[in-house]
Design a protein around this motif. Structure first.
Motif, PDB file in Angstrom:
ATOM      1  N   ARG A 162       0.870  -1.190   0.000  1.00  0.00           N
ATOM      2  CA  ARG A 162       0.000   0.000   0.000  1.00  0.00           C
ATOM      3  C   ARG A 162       0.896   1.226   0.000  1.00  0.00           C
ATOM      4  O   ARG A 162       1.647   1.478   0.941  1.00  0.00           O
ATOM      5  N   PRO A 216       0.139  16.460  -6.966  1.00  0.00           N
ATOM      6  CA  PRO A 216      -0.844  16.047  -7.965  1.00  0.00           C
ATOM      7  C   PRO A 216      -0.162  15.528  -9.229  1.00  0.00           C
ATOM      8  O   PRO A 216       0.951  15.949  -9.557  1.00  0.00           O
ATOM      9  N   GLU A 217      -0.823  14.587  -9.890  1.00  0.00           N
ATOM     10  CA  GLU A 217      -0.370  14.076 -11.195  1.00  0.00           C
ATOM     11  C   GLU A 217       0.881  13.204 -11.129  1.00  0.00           C
ATOM     12  O   GLU A 217       1.429  12.850 -12.164  1.00  0.00           O
ATOM     13  N   SER A 276       0.377   4.312   0.427  1.00  0.00           N
ATOM     14  CA  SER A 276       0.195   5.379   1.418  1.00  0.00           C
ATOM     15  C   SER A 276       1.130   5.200   2.619  1.00  0.00           C
ATOM     16  O   SER A 276       1.442   6.151   3.325  1.00  0.00           O
ATOM     17  N   LYS A 291       0.937   9.575  -6.315  1.00  0.00           N
ATOM     18  CA  LYS A 291      -0.409  10.055  -6.017  1.00  0.00           C
ATOM     19  C   LYS A 291      -1.447   9.099  -6.619  1.00  0.00           C
ATOM     20  O   LYS A 291      -2.451   8.773  -5.985  1.00  0.00           O
ATOM     21  N   ALA A 292      -1.174   8.678  -7.854  1.00  0.00           N
ATOM     22  CA  ALA A 292      -2.111   7.776  -8.530  1.00  0.00           C
ATOM     23  C   ALA A 292      -2.227   6.457  -7.782  1.00  0.00           C
ATOM     24  O   ALA A 292      -3.321   5.908  -7.608  1.00  0.00           O
ATOM     25  N   ILE A 350      -1.691   5.949  -4.574  1.00  0.00           N
ATOM     26  CA  ILE A 350      -2.411   6.140  -3.310  1.00  0.00           C
ATOM     27  C   ILE A 350      -3.901   6.271  -3.601  1.00  0.00           C
ATOM     28  O   ILE A 350      -4.739   5.707  -2.890  1.00  0.00           O
ATOM     29  N   ALA A 351      -4.215   6.995  -4.678  1.00  0.00           N
ATOM     30  CA  ALA A 351      -5.621   7.197  -5.012  1.00  0.00           C
ATOM     31  C   ALA A 351      -6.295   5.872  -5.359  1.00  0.00           C
ATOM     32  O   ALA A 351      -7.487   5.694  -5.110  1.00  0.00           O
ATOM     33  N   ALA A 352      -5.524   4.948  -5.916  1.00  0.00           N
ATOM     34  CA  ALA A 352      -6.110   3.683  -6.359  1.00  0.00           C
ATOM     35  C   ALA A 352      -6.388   2.732  -5.199  1.00  0.00           C
ATOM     36  O   ALA A 352      -7.024   1.699  -5.385  1.00  0.00           O
ATOM     37  N   GLU A 353      -5.891   3.050  -4.005  1.00  0.00           N
ATOM     38  CA  GLU A 353      -6.037   2.105  -2.888  1.00  0.00           C
ATOM     39  C   GLU A 353      -7.485   1.931  -2.460  1.00  0.00           C
ATOM     40  O   GLU A 353      -8.220   2.878  -2.370  1.00  0.00           O
ATOM     41  N   ASP A 411       4.620  13.409  -3.271  1.00  0.00           N
ATOM     42  CA  ASP A 411       3.185  13.440  -2.997  1.00  0.00           C
ATOM     43  C   ASP A 411       2.569  14.716  -3.575  1.00  0.00           C
ATOM     44  O   ASP A 411       2.088  15.580  -2.837  1.00  0.00           O
TER      45      ASP A 411
END
Lengths: 910, 156
Positions: A869, A899-900, A871, A904-905, A907-910, A897
């Motif tokens: 993970r 944007p873009e 994060s 970040k992607a 972490i967002a997918a978790e 950490d």
């Protein structure tokens, strides 16, 4: 390898003496043929065998010749004294001397045979041992991913059954053909001397046999090879079935499996049948030819005798000699088949142990004398990994960081982070590029450097059968540190064993020596090590679990001496605490003068813990001493009656249930399959009373009341009067117990530690009450408080380390195995610890806790954590992000950490 | 108390009254006799139910969460059957139950009860009958209530 790695061991007293001077076994590649293997490792012994065999010939010959002398000269002789050996003797002394010599020859021949057989056996076994050792050592040198292609189910028969018969062949490899061939030649020579034509007739068909039989045999050999391969596949299939049993049942795949298996068995059947046909055809041909030869004798020999060219006596002699020819010829043919068979087996096994990329042996044995710490920069330069000619899993990745950095690798599962972790731990080698630490290429480092200075934990760490302690200390046991002191007799035995090991090219390290390297763990002795292990277990959140193992564990003798007294103090303290809190009804303590309603009748009777099988609770009804006591106090008949009542109730309750119903296992005193038996028994009892019962019936009935727990089963059978009679039996049982049985039971005594019972049972000294809602919660927590107050927690964790983890650690949960795997790596204090998704089985909060613990442990040392993970990367100094085999970002978490970014992607997918 | 007495108690529970004695005995034998100290909570409102209890000795308080804390709605005594809805269907507990004094119960685990129903259809039928009977009683009450409401409306 760098010069720094080749320094010399400091000459400390701890240095194991086996490291000095003794020649280390080397396996210089396996010989392609079995004769190559035999000659390389045993040419001296084979030569000796040959000499011995040949030197036995004269004695054998003389022992065959002597009877003739005895009959013709000693018994049938006329002129005496005659010369025998060196003396002139009269007839009787002549006879006795000749017979004496004959007797001596019988002894000598027997001795030769015995000695040769033992020598051959020993040689064969040593060579077999060597072969197995070399194969096993090769297994340890296989590249890791080779194990993806071979299954252990295929490897096991190769190391065990397939090579088993080779030992016998190796002893015979040279001696047998020489011996039998020599015999054969002698007889043929004799026949030629009698008559060249007949001699030629005797061997006329040999060239024919010599031509056809190997041809036929070759086909049999090919079939044999195929058979071995198919049998291996069967083994693989069986192993696969056992491993995939859940999937088979969950997918109704039983029929498919059976069909697969049927096909394999069919193939084996066809092969074997074909082998039989051809093998027996070879035999038939041999027999036929062997019996054809006399045709020539009778035809040619008869003709010669009639024509007067050959004496009749000579024909008879040749015929007799021909009979003797059959045996060595048959032996030679059998040997030929065995030789072919053994060669195939050998070659087929060998070819499975020659994968590409075997680890260089010098990187495993003979560790460098000083293991330098891994310091400086960890540099990954252009590392690519290509798997099975598929796309690049890692594509020319380069980066570097200081060895003491705490680094997180992030990425999806196909990002290549997993493969990179394996490359960094040198568990696999990159297809191209290199990894250096402090400027040294890790590819050339000795396994001792990697294994002691680096830690690696994967997602499913393996646990070996044995205790938890053995598994946790694996990283400290790299070599014998302190030789064990043996008593003289045992020491001699050990020396012989070691000598034997060296003779077979095995390693000569004593597995029973103390291998635990305290220094590697940074401690001085066993006590400090325990404290250190407990500390590590706390950091990986495993201490509590091991503490519970300890409570359910038993003390061994030395522990009992050390802490038995303190646990007795805990026993007293627990009783006081329960009394102070008004909770005495939660535990029914053992009292010699009271029946314990929360214990079984059997426990009440014995009032102790059985040691060994003699007083095993399940077998109590057939124990003669117990029966004797019951008779003495007049309880037997009443207990049998009670057994009948219990059986009656069980039949009434459970008779209507299907036999596989789980109630049987959970609640019934009688197993489902015994139910009809008991029904029949009860019916008989109803009709004819106690007299109709056989001794077996009585034992069966008697066994039932022994299991009754008054507070739990509420059968209403054991009233107070009956309980008092059991108490009477308890007293008599103890008083009459013969001395020989004293060791088979540990009686409950308030002031003595009971070594046969668990730690918890010792502290409780009684039974936790059934049917008290508060008991299962309050009692354990009070026990823990009491033990903590007495400072015993650490000690009990120590007891818990003796917990047997079961086959492959199956008695541990998945999360316990992951925690244990990390603990094992931490205990050896690696310079760089690589955790490859090593906490996936843990829940979120536990994961955070373990991560904190590990980071604390790795303060000032390197930590590379492959995260599942992304994060979690915020807890690391440095973060590397991978995508599809490429490094797509590196820096601190805050830098990445944004944007873009790839991070970040993720972490967002978790 | 022995199994026999527990069977007697079970027989007094309407849900089990029509079951054969041998099945009741099996139910009693496979159930656990369990004691709670004063103040011990048997279960809490909102929890998923795992067992029902038959009170053998002592008294229990039934509490329902109100706006200003739990409100005592009933006190149950001997032979009361508590929490039976939870073992028949998957609904959270509608109230909390607490021991008012030392309380001895027979604990019938949901799993166990459902397995018994599975094994012996006659238990299922008895249960259905009892539930139908309860439903009929509820309907009766409902009809009465509706009639009363109508009457009140008419009365104006």
């Amino acid at each position: 390898m760098s010069e720094a790695l080749k320094l010399v061991w400091p000459r400390t007293a701890e240095k194991p003496d086996s490291a000095a001077g003794v020649e280390k076994p080397r396996s210089p590649g396996l010989d392609p043929t079995i004769y190559g293997f035999i000659l390389r490792h045993s040419y001296k012994q084979q030569f000796l065998l040959l000499i011995l065999t040949l030197s036995s010939f004269p004695f054998l010959y003389y022992s065959l010749d002597l009877p003739k002398t005895i009959v013709n000269k000693a018994i049938g002789g006329k002129k005496f004294p005659q010369e025998f050996l060196f003396w002139d003797l009269d007839q009787i002394p002549y006879l006795l001397t000749a017979c004496g010599v004959f007797l001596a020859l019988v002894f000598i021949n027997g001795w030769f045979k015995y000695y040769l057989n033992v020598y051959k056996g020993q040689l064969g076994e040593r060579m077999l041992r060597r072969l197995r050792y070399e194969l096993y050592h090769r297994l340890l040198r296989f590249p890791i991913d080779h194990f993806k292609r071979v299954s252990s189910a295929e490897l096991i028969p190769m190391l065990t059954a397939e090579v088993e018969t080779l030992g016998g062949f190796i002893g015979d490899a040279f001696a047998l053909p020489v011996f039998q061939g020599g015999t054969l030649l002698t007889i043929i020579l004799f026949m030629f001397l009698q008559d060249p034509v007949l001699g030629a007739a005797a061997v006329a068909l040999y060239p024919l046999q010599g031509y056809f039989i190997p041809k036929l045999q070759r086909k049999v050999n090919l079939l044999g090879k195929q058979r071995v391969r198919t049998v291996r596949q069967v083994a693989d299939r069986v192993g696969d079935t056992a491993a995939g049993i859940v999937e088979i049942h969950a997918n109704d795949a039983v029929r498919l499996q059976l069909a697969h298996f049927t096909r394999f068995l069919g193939t084996i059947y066809d092969l074997r049948f074909e082998i039989y046909r051809r093998k027996f055809f070879v035999k038939f041909l041999n027999n036929f030819i062997a019996q054809l030869t006399p045709f020539f004798f009778y035809a040619i020999g008869g003709y010669l005798v009639i024509r007067g060219n050959l004496s009749f006596g000579a024909l008879v002699a040749v015929l007799a000699a021909y009979k003797d020819l059959a045996s060595p010829w048959k032996e030679l043919l059998d040997f030929y088949q065995l030789m072919q068979d053994s060669s195939i087996k050998y070659e087929q096994v060998i070819e499975q142990f020659q994968p590409n990329g075997l680890t260089d042996e010098t990187l495993q044995l003979d560790p460098p004398e000083i293991i330098p710490p891994l310091t400086g920069e960890v540099t990954v330069a252009n590392v690519s990994v290509v798997e099975d000619e598929r796309a690049r899993v890692l594509d020319a990745v380069s980066f570097s960081f200081a060895a003491t950095t705490h680094v997180a690798f992030c990425g999806q599962s196909n990002s290549g982070k997993h493969e990179l972790a394996l490359v960094l731990a040198r568990l696999s080698l990159p297809s191209s590029g290199r990894v250096t630490i402090g400027g040294h290429d890790i590819a050339g480092m000795h396994e001792a450097v990697i294994g002691r200075r680096m830690g690696y934990v994967g997602a499913t760490p393996h646990f070996f059968s044995g205790t938890l302690q053995d598994n946790l200390l694996l990283g400290l046991r790299t070599r014998p540190i302190r030789q064990r002191e043996y008593e003289p007799l045992r020491a001699k035995r050990i020396a012989i064993e070691r000598d034997e090991a060296i003779k077979s090219g095995n390693i000569d390290l004593d597995v029973n020596a103390d291998w635990t390297d305290y220094e590697a763990a940074g401690v001085a002795d066993a006590d400090e090590l325990l404290r250190r292990v407990v500390e590590v277990l706390r950091h990986v959140d495993l201490a509590e679990d091991v503490y519970w193992f300890g409570l359910r564990g038993r003390l061994h003798a030395t522990q009992q001496e050390a802490i038995g007294e303190r646990l007795l103090a805990a026993r007293g303290a627990l009783a006081e605490r329960l009394a102070a809190e008004g909770l005495t009804h939660l535990v029914e303590r053992f009292d010699p003068d009271r029946y314990n309603t929360n214990a079984t009748l059997a426990e009440n009777l014995l009032f102790g813990t059985p040691v060994g099988p003699a007083f095993d609770f399940d077998q109590l009804a057939s124990n003669t001493y117990v029966l004797q006591i019951l008779d003495k106090v007049g309880l037997t008949e009443d207990l049998v009656t009670m057994g009948a009542e219990v059986a009656q109730t069980m039949v009434e309750l459970f008779a209507d249930l299907p036999p596989d119903h789980e109630f049987f296992e959970q609640y019934s005193f009688i197993r489902a399959e015994e139910l009809p038996e008991f029904q029949a028994l009860l019916a008989r009892l109803d009709k004819g009373g106690h007299e109709t019962l056989t001794p077996a019936d009585r034992t069966q009935l008697l066994s039932l009341p022994f299991k009754v727990i008054v507070a739990r089963h509420r059968l209403g059978l054991l009233d107070e009067a009956f309980q008092n009679r059991i108490l009477e039996a308890r007293r008599v049982f103890a008083a009459d117990l013969p001395d020989a049985m004293r060791r088979q039971i540990e009686f409950f005594a308030a002031d003595r530690y009971n070594a046969a019972a668990t730690v918890q049972d010792n502290v409780v000294f009684g039974k936790i009450a059934y049917g008290e809602a508060a008991a299962p919660i309050r009692v354990p927590s009070i026990i823990t408080e009491v033990l903590d107050a007495l400072g015993l927690r650490e000690t009990i964790i120590g007891v818990g380390l003796d917990f047997n983890v079961g086959n492959s650690g199956t008695r541990l949960s998945a999360s316990q195995r992951q925690k244990g795997g990390i603990a094992r790596a931490l205990i050896k204090r690696p310079d760089i610890l690589i955790l490859n998704e090593a906490t996936t089985a843990l829940d979120g909060p536990t994961q955070t806790k373990v991560m904190e613990g590990v980071q604390q442990e790795c303060q000032g040392r390197g930590l590379i954590w492959i995260l599942h993970r992304a994060s979690l990367a915020r807890h690391f100094e440095r973060v590397l992000v991978f995508d599809n085999g490429h490094l797509v970002g590196q820096g601190s978490f805050d830098e990445l950490d944004k944007p873009e970014t790839a991070l970040k992607a993720l972490i967002a997918a978790e | 108390m022995s199994l026999k007495e527990e069977v007697d108690v079970l027989q007094r529970i309407p849900l089990f009254a029509k079951l054969e004695a041998s099945k009741l005995k099996l139910l009693a034998f496979t159930s656990e006799r369990i004691a709670f100290e004063t103040g011990h909570v048997l279960f809490r409102q909102g929890d998923m139910g795992d067992a029902a209890y038959i009170i053998l000795e002592g008294e229990a308080e039934v509490l329902v969460n109100g706006p200003s804390g739990p409100v005592l709605v009933a006190v149950l005594g001997r032979d009361a059957f508590v929490g039976e809805i939870a073992i028949l269907c998957d609904v959270p507990r509608t109230a909390s139950v607490r021991a008012r004094q030392r309380l001895v119960c027979l604990r019938i685990a949901k799993e166990l009860f459902l397995r018994l129903i599975n094994e012996f259809p006659q238990i299922a039928i008895a249960v259905v009958r009892e539930l139908a009977h309860r439903l009929e009683m509820s309907n009766e009450k409902l009809r009465e209530s509706v009639a009363q409401v109508e009457a009140l409306k008419k009365a104006g």
